[in-house]
Design an enzyme around this catalytic site. Structure first.
Site, PDB file in Angstrom:
ATOM      1  N   ARG A   1      11.627  -5.417   4.934  1.00 23.56           N
ATOM      2  CA  ARG A   1      11.308  -3.750   4.558  1.00 23.56           C
ATOM      3  C   ARG A   1      12.172  -3.013   5.264  1.00 23.56           C
ATOM      4  O   ARG A   1      12.559  -3.251   6.404  1.00 23.56           O
ATOM      5  CB  ARG A   1       9.923  -3.469   5.074  1.00 23.56           C
ATOM      6  CG  ARG A   1       9.587  -1.937   5.018  1.00 23.56           C
ATOM      7  CD  ARG A   1       8.320  -1.720   5.130  1.00 23.56           C
ATOM      8  NE  ARG A   1       7.173  -2.290   6.159  1.00 23.56           N
ATOM      9  CZ  ARG A   1       6.030  -2.264   6.111  1.00 23.56           C
ATOM     10  NH1 ARG A   1       5.327  -1.632   5.369  1.00 23.56           N
ATOM     11  NH2 ARG A   1       5.677  -2.893   7.136  1.00 23.56           N
TER      12      ARG A   1
ATOM     13  N   ARG B   1      11.829  -1.186  10.623  1.00 21.84           N
ATOM     14  CA  ARG B   1      10.735  -0.831  11.696  1.00 21.84           C
ATOM     15  C   ARG B   1      10.932  -1.782  12.767  1.00 21.84           C
ATOM     16  O   ARG B   1      10.966  -3.036  12.766  1.00 21.84           O
ATOM     17  CB  ARG B   1       9.450  -0.706  11.028  1.00 21.84           C
ATOM     18  CG  ARG B   1       9.183   0.441  10.527  1.00 21.84           C
ATOM     19  CD  ARG B   1       7.955   0.640   9.617  1.00 21.84           C
ATOM     20  NE  ARG B   1       6.819  -0.122  10.359  1.00 21.84           N
ATOM     21  CZ  ARG B   1       5.535  -0.089   9.553  1.00 21.84           C
ATOM     22  NH1 ARG B   1       5.526   0.152   8.389  1.00 21.84           N
ATOM     23  NH2 ARG B   1       4.563  -0.682  10.346  1.00 21.84           N
TER      24      ARG B   1
ATOM     25  N   ARG C   1      -8.856   1.819   9.050  1.00 23.50           N
ATOM     26  CA  ARG C   1      -8.673   0.451   9.240  1.00 23.50           C
ATOM     27  C   ARG C   1      -9.571  -0.240  10.159  1.00 23.50           C
ATOM     28  O   ARG C   1      -9.488  -1.526  10.516  1.00 23.50           O
ATOM     29  CB  ARG C   1      -7.480   0.375  10.138  1.00 23.50           C
ATOM     30  CG  ARG C   1      -6.144  -0.104   9.480  1.00 23.50           C
ATOM     31  CD  ARG C   1      -4.921   0.015  10.456  1.00 23.50           C
ATOM     32  NE  ARG C   1      -3.813  -0.719   9.914  1.00 23.50           N
ATOM     33  CZ  ARG C   1      -2.774  -0.114   9.521  1.00 23.50           C
ATOM     34  NH1 ARG C   1      -3.077   0.832   8.835  1.00 23.50           N
ATOM     35  NH2 ARG C   1      -1.354  -0.812   9.311  1.00 23.50           N
TER      36      ARG C   1
ATOM     37  N   ARG D   1      -0.276  -8.207  13.803  1.00 21.40           N
ATOM     38  CA  ARG D   1      -0.817  -7.372  12.841  1.00 21.40           C
ATOM     39  C   ARG D   1      -1.659  -7.907  11.765  1.00 21.40           C
ATOM     40  O   ARG D   1      -2.675  -7.498  11.457  1.00 21.40           O
ATOM     41  CB  ARG D   1       0.402  -6.433  12.176  1.00 21.40           C
ATOM     42  CG  ARG D   1       0.983  -5.630  13.184  1.00 21.40           C
ATOM     43  CD  ARG D   1       2.452  -5.183  12.719  1.00 21.40           C
ATOM     44  NE  ARG D   1       2.502  -4.504  11.296  1.00 21.40           N
ATOM     45  CZ  ARG D   1       3.699  -4.453  10.566  1.00 21.40           C
ATOM     46  NH1 ARG D   1       4.790  -5.119  10.943  1.00 21.40           N
ATOM     47  NH2 ARG D   1       3.571  -4.027   9.367  1.00 21.40           N
TER      48      ARG D   1
ATOM     49  N   LYS E   1       0.767  -1.183   0.132  1.00 25.39           N
ATOM     50  CA  LYS E   1       0.074   0.229  -0.017  1.00 25.39           C
ATOM     51  C   LYS E   1       0.869   1.330  -0.077  1.00 25.39           C
ATOM     52  O   LYS E   1       0.615   2.283  -0.715  1.00 25.39           O
ATOM     53  CB  LYS E   1      -0.856  -0.077   1.182  1.00 25.39           C
ATOM     54  CG  LYS E   1      -1.812  -0.997   1.420  1.00 25.39           C
ATOM     55  CD  LYS E   1      -2.881  -1.118   2.903  1.00 25.39           C
ATOM     56  CE  LYS E   1      -1.886  -0.975   3.919  1.00 25.39           C
ATOM     57  NZ  LYS E   1      -1.178  -2.169   4.217  1.00 25.39           N
TER      58      LYS E   1
HETATM   59  P1  ADP Z   1       1.652  -1.344   7.639  1.00 23.65           P
HETATM   60  O1  ADP Z   1       2.188  -0.580   6.449  1.00 23.65           O
HETATM   61  O2  ADP Z   1       2.547  -2.527   7.567  1.00 23.65           O
HETATM   62  O3  ADP Z   1       0.247  -1.821   7.189  1.00 23.65           O
HETATM   63  P2  ADP Z   1       1.441   0.963   9.078  1.00 23.65           P
HETATM   64  O4  ADP Z   1       2.705   1.793   8.982  1.00 23.65           O
HETATM   65  O5  ADP Z   1       0.177   1.118   8.180  1.00 23.65           O
HETATM   66  O6  ADP Z   1       1.578  -0.597   8.964  1.00 23.65           O
HETATM   67  O7  ADP Z   1       0.871   0.815  10.591  1.00 23.65           O
HETATM   68  C1  ADP Z   1       1.850   0.758  11.768  1.00 23.65           C
HETATM   69  C2  ADP Z   1       0.826   0.622  13.030  1.00 23.65           C
HETATM   70  O8  ADP Z   1       0.409   2.006  13.208  1.00 23.65           O
HETATM   71  C3  ADP Z   1      -0.242  -0.338  13.075  1.00 23.65           C
HETATM   72  O9  ADP Z   1       0.121  -1.891  13.355  1.00 23.65           O
HETATM   73  C4  ADP Z   1      -1.105   0.320  14.166  1.00 23.65           C
HETATM   74  O10 ADP Z   1      -0.360  -0.187  15.557  1.00 23.65           O
HETATM   75  C5  ADP Z   1      -0.810   1.552  13.880  1.00 23.65           C
HETATM   76  N1  ADP Z   1      -1.972   2.228  12.996  1.00 23.65           N
HETATM   77  C6  ADP Z   1      -1.379   2.688  11.760  1.00 23.65           C
HETATM   78  N2  ADP Z   1      -2.815   3.351  11.256  1.00 23.65           N
HETATM   79  C7  ADP Z   1      -3.728   3.130  12.045  1.00 23.65           C
HETATM   80  C8  ADP Z   1      -5.234   3.044  12.061  1.00 23.65           C
HETATM   81  N3  ADP Z   1      -5.913   3.652  10.915  1.00 23.65           N
HETATM   82  N4  ADP Z   1      -5.909   2.664  13.083  1.00 23.65           N
HETATM   83  C9  ADP Z   1      -5.420   2.129  14.023  1.00 23.65           C
HETATM   84  N5  ADP Z   1      -3.765   1.989  14.175  1.00 23.65           N
HETATM   85  C10 ADP Z   1      -3.402   2.274  13.132  1.00 23.65           C
HETATM   86  P1  ADP Z   2       2.345  -1.653   3.286  1.00 28.63           P
HETATM   87  O1  ADP Z   2       2.288  -0.292   3.319  1.00 28.63           O
HETATM   88  O2  ADP Z   2       1.116  -2.175   2.642  1.00 28.63           O
HETATM   89  O3  ADP Z   2       2.742  -2.358   4.653  1.00 28.63           O
HETATM   90  P2  ADP Z   2       4.929  -1.630   1.665  1.00 28.63           P
HETATM   91  O4  ADP Z   2       4.378  -0.712   0.570  1.00 28.63           O
HETATM   92  O5  ADP Z   2       5.494  -0.904   2.970  1.00 28.63           O
HETATM   93  O6  ADP Z   2       3.514  -2.249   2.291  1.00 28.63           O
HETATM   94  O7  ADP Z   2       5.529  -2.797   1.331  1.00 28.63           O
HETATM   95  C1  ADP Z   2       6.099  -3.920   2.132  1.00 28.63           C
HETATM   96  C2  ADP Z   2       7.532  -4.338   1.774  1.00 28.63           C
HETATM   97  O8  ADP Z   2       7.392  -5.028   0.587  1.00 28.63           O
HETATM   98  C3  ADP Z   2       8.566  -3.194   1.446  1.00 28.63           C
HETATM   99  O9  ADP Z   2       9.775  -3.620   1.704  1.00 28.63           O
HETATM  100  C4  ADP Z   2       8.264  -3.012  -0.164  1.00 28.63           C
HETATM  101  O10 ADP Z   2       9.726  -2.766  -0.715  1.00 28.63           O
HETATM  102  C5  ADP Z   2       7.820  -4.557  -0.722  1.00 28.63           C
HETATM  103  N1  ADP Z   2       7.140  -4.771  -1.747  1.00 28.63           N
HETATM  104  C6  ADP Z   2       6.228  -3.798  -2.089  1.00 28.63           C
HETATM  105  N2  ADP Z   2       5.506  -4.233  -3.306  1.00 28.63           N
HETATM  106  C7  ADP Z   2       6.131  -5.198  -3.809  1.00 28.63           C
HETATM  107  C8  ADP Z   2       5.883  -6.260  -4.496  1.00 28.63           C
HETATM  108  N3  ADP Z   2       4.872  -5.994  -5.525  1.00 28.63           N
HETATM  109  N4  ADP Z   2       6.685  -7.395  -4.692  1.00 28.63           N
HETATM  110  C9  ADP Z   2       7.714  -7.650  -3.767  1.00 28.63           C
HETATM  111  N5  ADP Z   2       7.796  -6.428  -2.612  1.00 28.63           N
HETATM  112  C10 ADP Z   2       7.270  -5.676  -2.577  1.00 28.63           C
END
Ligand code: ADP
Ligand code: ADP
Ligand code: ZN
Length: 215
Positions: free
Chosen positions: A124, A158, A89, A169, A14
Site C-alpha cells: 500500500r 505507512r 472497531r 493488527r 475499506k
Molecule cells: P487499516 O486501514 O489498515 O485498517 P487504519 O488506518 O484504519 O488501518 O488504522 C490504523 C491504526 O489506527 C490502527 O492500527 C489503530 O492503531 C488505530 N485506529 C484506527 N481506527 C481505530 C479505532 N476505531 N479504534 C482504535 N484504534 C483505531
Molecule cells: P483498508 O482500508 O481496509 O485497510 P485499503 O483500502 O487501504 O484497505 O487497501 C489496502 C491495499 O490494498 C491498498 O494498497 C489498496 O490499493 C489495495 N487494494 C484494495 N482493494 C484491492 C483489491 N480488490 N485487490 C487488490 N488490491 C486491493
C-alpha cells in the site's frame, strides 16, 4: 441519506471503497485512521498518546476514538450522510455510537481471506496530499510516483504497514473487531461483500447493496 460503516480486516479495501463511494455520493469519508495519523503528524497531545498504540498495531483506547468521531459527526458536512471507515472497531465503540443516537443504515463487511491481506498491506502507498490510496502491484498510479487524483508526488508507505505490525493488527482485528459482525448481524444491519476481485467489481457489489438500502 447514506449512513454506513465499513467493516473488515486491515487491508480488506475499506478505505479504497469508502473513498470511491463517498466521491460518488458526495458525502464525507470519516476515517479514524486518517484522523489519528493527522493528529500524530501535528504532534498534538492526543497524537502523541495514539502514536505508541498505532506503531505497535494495537487499538487506540475507545474513549479517545469515540471522542474524535462524535466531534466529527457533529460537523455540518456530516449531516447529509457519511461513511465511517475504520470505526467502530470494538463492541464498546459500536455501543457508544448507538448511545449517541446515530442510526446506521448498514454495515458493509468486506470479506477477504487472511492470506491475501499481508500482500495488500505491504504494497500500500498513500498520497500525502489527498490521501488517495494505491498499491504498487494491484493498483499503481498511471504515472509512476505521481498521484492520479491530485498530481502530488509524495506517495508514502505507512510506518505500520510492515509485515510484523500487520500481524499484530490482524490479531487485534480478530480479538476486538471481528465480534462486530455478529453485533450488526443481530441488528439486521450487516451486509457481507466479497472483497476479492478488481476494484471496479467490488465497487459494483457495494453499490448494489447501497441502492437496496435506499429503496
Ligand atoms: P487499516 O486501514 O489498515 O485498517 P487504519 O488506518 O484504519 O488501518 O488504522 C490504523 C491504526 O489506527 C490502527 O492500527 C489503530 O492503531 C488505530 N485506529 C484506527 N481506527 C481505530 C479505532 N476505531 N479504534 C482504535 N484504534 C483505531
Ligand atoms: P483498508 O482500508 O481496509 O485497510 P485499503 O483500502 O487501504 O484497505 O487497501 C489496502 C491495499 O490494498 C491498498 O494498497 C489498496 O490499493 C489495495 N487494494 C484494495 N482493494 C484491492 C483489491 N480488490 N485487490 C487488490 N488490491 C486491493
Ligand atoms: Zn493525491
Amino acid at each position: 441519506m447514506a449512513r454506513l460503516i465499513m467493516l473488515g480486516p486491515p487491508g480488506a479495501g475499506k478505505g479504497t471503497q469508502a473513498q470511491r463511494l463517498c466521491a460518488k455520493l458526495g458525502i464525507p469519508q470519516i476515517s479514524t485512521g486518517d484522523m489519528l495519523r493527522a493528529a500524530v503528524a501535528a504532534g498534538t497531545e492526543m497524537g502523541k498518546a495514539a502514536d505508541s498504540y498505532m506503531s505497535a498495531g494495537k487499538l487506540v483506547p475507545d474513549e479517545v476514538v469515540v471522542g474524535i468521531v462524535k466531534d466529527r459527526l457533529a460537523q455540518d458536512d456530516a449531516q447529509g450522510g457519511f461513511i465511517l471507515d475504520g470505526f467502530p472497531r470494538t463492541v464498546p465503540q459500536a455501543e457508544a455510537l448507538e448511545e449517541a443516537g446515530v442510526a446506521l443504515q448498514g454495515a458493509i463487511n468486506v470479506v477477504v481471506p487472511a492470506e491475501l491481506l499481508v500482500e495488500r498491506v505491504t504494497g500500500r502507498v498513500t498520497c500525502r496530499d489527498c490521501k488517495s490510496m494505491y498499491h504498487t502491484k494491484y493498483n499503481p498510479p498511471a504515472k509512476d510516483g505521481v498521484c492520479d487524483n491530485c498530481g502530488g508526488t509524495d506517495l508514502y508507505t505507512r510506518s505500520d504497514d510492515t509485515e510484523e505490525v500487520f500481524r499484530q493488527r490482524l490479531t487485534s482485528y480478530e480479538a476486538k473487531t471481528a465480534p462486530l459482525v455478529a453485533f450488526y448481524q443481530s441488528r439486521s444491519l450487516c451486509h457481507d461483500v466479497d472483497g476479492v476481485g478488481d476494484l471496479d467489481e467490488i465497487q459494483a457489489r457495494i453499490e448494489a447493496i447501497v441502492v437496496s438500502l435506499q429503496g
